[in-house]
Design a protein around this motif. Structure first.
Motif, PDB file in Angstrom:
ATOM      1  N   LYS A   1       0.872  -1.168   0.000  1.00 51.64           N
ATOM      2  CA  LYS A   1       0.000   0.000   0.000  1.00 51.64           C
ATOM      3  C   LYS A   1       0.912   1.222   0.000  1.00 51.64           C
ATOM      4  O   LYS A   1       1.671   1.437   0.949  1.00 51.64           O
ATOM      5  CB  LYS A   1      -0.910  -0.003   1.221  1.00 51.64           C
TER       6      LYS A   1
ATOM      7  N   ALA B   1       1.875   5.296  -0.376  1.00 51.59           N
ATOM      8  CA  ALA B   1       1.465   6.690  -0.223  1.00 51.59           C
ATOM      9  C   ALA B   1       2.310   7.555  -1.145  1.00 51.59           C
ATOM     10  O   ALA B   1       3.530   7.438  -1.171  1.00 51.59           O
ATOM     11  CB  ALA B   1       1.644   7.149   1.219  1.00 51.59           C
TER      12      ALA B   1
ATOM     13  N   GLU C   1      -4.514   5.596  -4.539  1.00 48.60           N
ATOM     14  CA  GLU C   1      -4.594   6.227  -3.230  1.00 48.60           C
ATOM     15  C   GLU C   1      -4.399   7.736  -3.391  1.00 48.60           C
ATOM     16  O   GLU C   1      -3.918   8.199  -4.431  1.00 48.60           O
ATOM     17  CB  GLU C   1      -3.505   5.680  -2.289  1.00 48.60           C
TER      18      GLU C   1
ATOM     19  N   TYR D   1       0.180   3.590   5.544  1.00 46.77           N
ATOM     20  CA  TYR D   1       0.712   2.922   4.351  1.00 46.77           C
ATOM     21  C   TYR D   1       1.951   2.090   4.671  1.00 46.77           C
ATOM     22  O   TYR D   1       2.602   2.281   5.694  1.00 46.77           O
ATOM     23  CB  TYR D   1       1.039   3.969   3.282  1.00 46.77           C
TER      24      TYR D   1
END
Length: 460
Positions: A31, A33, A53, A79
């Motif tokens: 994940k 950022a 995102e 994240y």
């Protein structure tokens, strides 16, 4: 884990590497950022598509260091990996006197390692001299690795890698081959918006494949995971300010804010929108191009910048939307508009020797020009409107190929100080403000208080 991707210069390949690495990491299950050093609106659009995102701006001249740290760590906690894209050349910032406002300044403020990308297509040993200069110019360095761009062969990369690692001790993590299929189109204010490129998803996947093919992504993950960014508690000041703003919204029984957002008006910082939501503002989006009227129940309207000139025909033809906005303003509704939003509030927009009818709320005419009218950082003082709207100063930026002429007398609201000296830049007409200055709310949260009080003045 966090890192910055910075360039030796503009055009070195920062955006290609950043987007490609973001998507490669996302494809590996992380994940990610996204962050952007500097006030750029366009690059974060590509970050959002690459990671699925939000992407946050960290403009290090506009926003104080402790706020940069606060925002970076606040968002990064959600994240696995944070990737910051640099701006211009690594040390290029507000002036040539120091590194303030540069990618280097932000990397030091956040204490994150830096991957430098450089065009190595026409050099060998000289690459080591350039890297040596970068790491010794302002010590201790945050630069921990190098990636080369526009390299056509493994043999050439091997020469560059040997030169840099032998003479600087900085590790090389690979290279990117030239590929015309991943070229991002440009226009007068930078890259074309991501959503305007019908092939953008294919380009992003191709960038990820290019990165995975010749960049050692696994070693980057392993080596950069040991970074120790600033972690001290610096959030109390911002926590208390946000609580005060939240109380203001509650005291006034909420605020419903309409935000005009589409391809013509797309310049909004995710951090500004996130802050509005955090303090309790209800955001309702609408399209000045495609919707016929503004949404019902709005207390105020925010119109951001963008490219109204490219969609001037559609704007002109959408008379019902313009009439809806005029009625809102005439009935006391508050409107705050920046740059492209300001142009939308004039009577007409002149572009390519043609005139297009805008809303007419502020009057006057917007003229597109071939050359930049103003570009760079500014300090803007919003003057006192009444006892609830005392004067406030905020740092921002301007970048526009247009100017506005308003003949009739409406107050000049904003004093701007920039590299071209002091001037007026902003208009106030009843409950409507228009300005060319783009603002990041964390430059001064008192400006958010100013803006909320202005919105409450115009509640209808």
């Amino acid at each position: 884990m966090g890192m910055m991707i910075a360039g030796v210069s503009s055009g070195a390949g920062k955006t290609t590497l950043t987007i490609g690495l973001m998507r490669a990491l996302t494809n590996r299950g992380f994940k990610v950022a996204g962050f952007k050093s500097g006030p750029d609106y366009i690059d974060p659009m590509f970050h959002r598509l690459a990671t699925k995102e939000p992407s946050y701006n960290l403009p290090s001249w506009m926003v104080p260091d402790n706020a940069l740290q606060h925002l970076y760590h606040k968002r990064s906690l959600q994240y696995d990996i944070s990737v910051v894209e640099g701006v211009m050349g690594y040390y290029d910032g507000h002036s040539t006197e120091n590194i303030v406002g540069s990618s280097a300044h932000l990397a030091q403020t956040l204490n994150i390692p830096v991957l430098i990308i450089m065009d190595g297509s026409s050099m060998a040993l000289t690459a080591a001299a350039i890297v040596k200069g970068l790491i010794t110019f302002d010590e201790p360095t945050q630069i921990k690795g190098v990636i080369f761009n526009r390299i056509r062969s493994e043999k050439h990369y091997t020469l560059l890698k040997s030169a840099v690692e032998t003479h600087t001790g900085i590790k090389c993590y690979g290279y990117i081959k030239p590929d015309e299929h991943v070229v991002l189109e440009s226009r007068h204010l930078g890259l074309v918006q991501a959503n305007e490129d019908e092939a953008i998803e294919k380009k992003i996947e191709k960038m990820a494949l290019l990165v995975e093919e010749t960049v050692d992504v696994s070693s980057i993950i392993q080596d950069f995971s040991n970074a120790n960014p600033v972690t001290e508690d610096i959030s109390n000041f911002y926590h208390h300010k946000i609580l005060a703003l939240t109380d203001l919204i509650k005291l006034n029984k909420g605020l419903t804010l309409g935000i005009g957002k589409d391809l013509a008006f797309s310049f909004y910082y995710d951090e500004n929108l996130k802050l509005l939501e955090e303090i309790g503002v209800k955001i309702v989006y609408f399209s000045p191009i495609y919707d016929t009227v503004i949404p019902k129940g709005l207390d105020a309207i925010l119109l951001g910048g963008g490219y109204p000139e490219l969609f001037a025909k559609e704007i002109e033809e959408n008379e019902s939307m313009k009439e809806s906005l005029r009625a809102f303003a005439l009935n006391g509704g508050a409107i705050y508009a920046e740059c492209g939003g300001l142009m939308y509030l004039t009577d007409e927009l002149v572009f390519d020797e043609r005139s297009y009818k805008m809303t007419g709320i502020l009057g006057g005419t917007s003229y597109m020009t071939k050359s930049l009218q103003n570009f760079g950082h500014v300090e803007a003082t919003f003057r006192e409107i009444d006892s609830m709207n005392e004067a406030v100063t905020i740092r921002g930026h301007e970048f526009h190929h247009s100017y506005v002429e308003i003949e009739h007398k409406i107050p000049q609201l904003i004093k701007v100080v920039g590299k071209n000296g002091e001037r007026q830049c902003g208009y106030l007409k009843d409950n409507v403000i228009g300005t060319y200055v783009h603002t990041h709310f964390y430059s001064n949260l008192d400006f958010v208080d100013y803006l909320m009080h202005f919105f409450f003045r115009g509640r209808i």
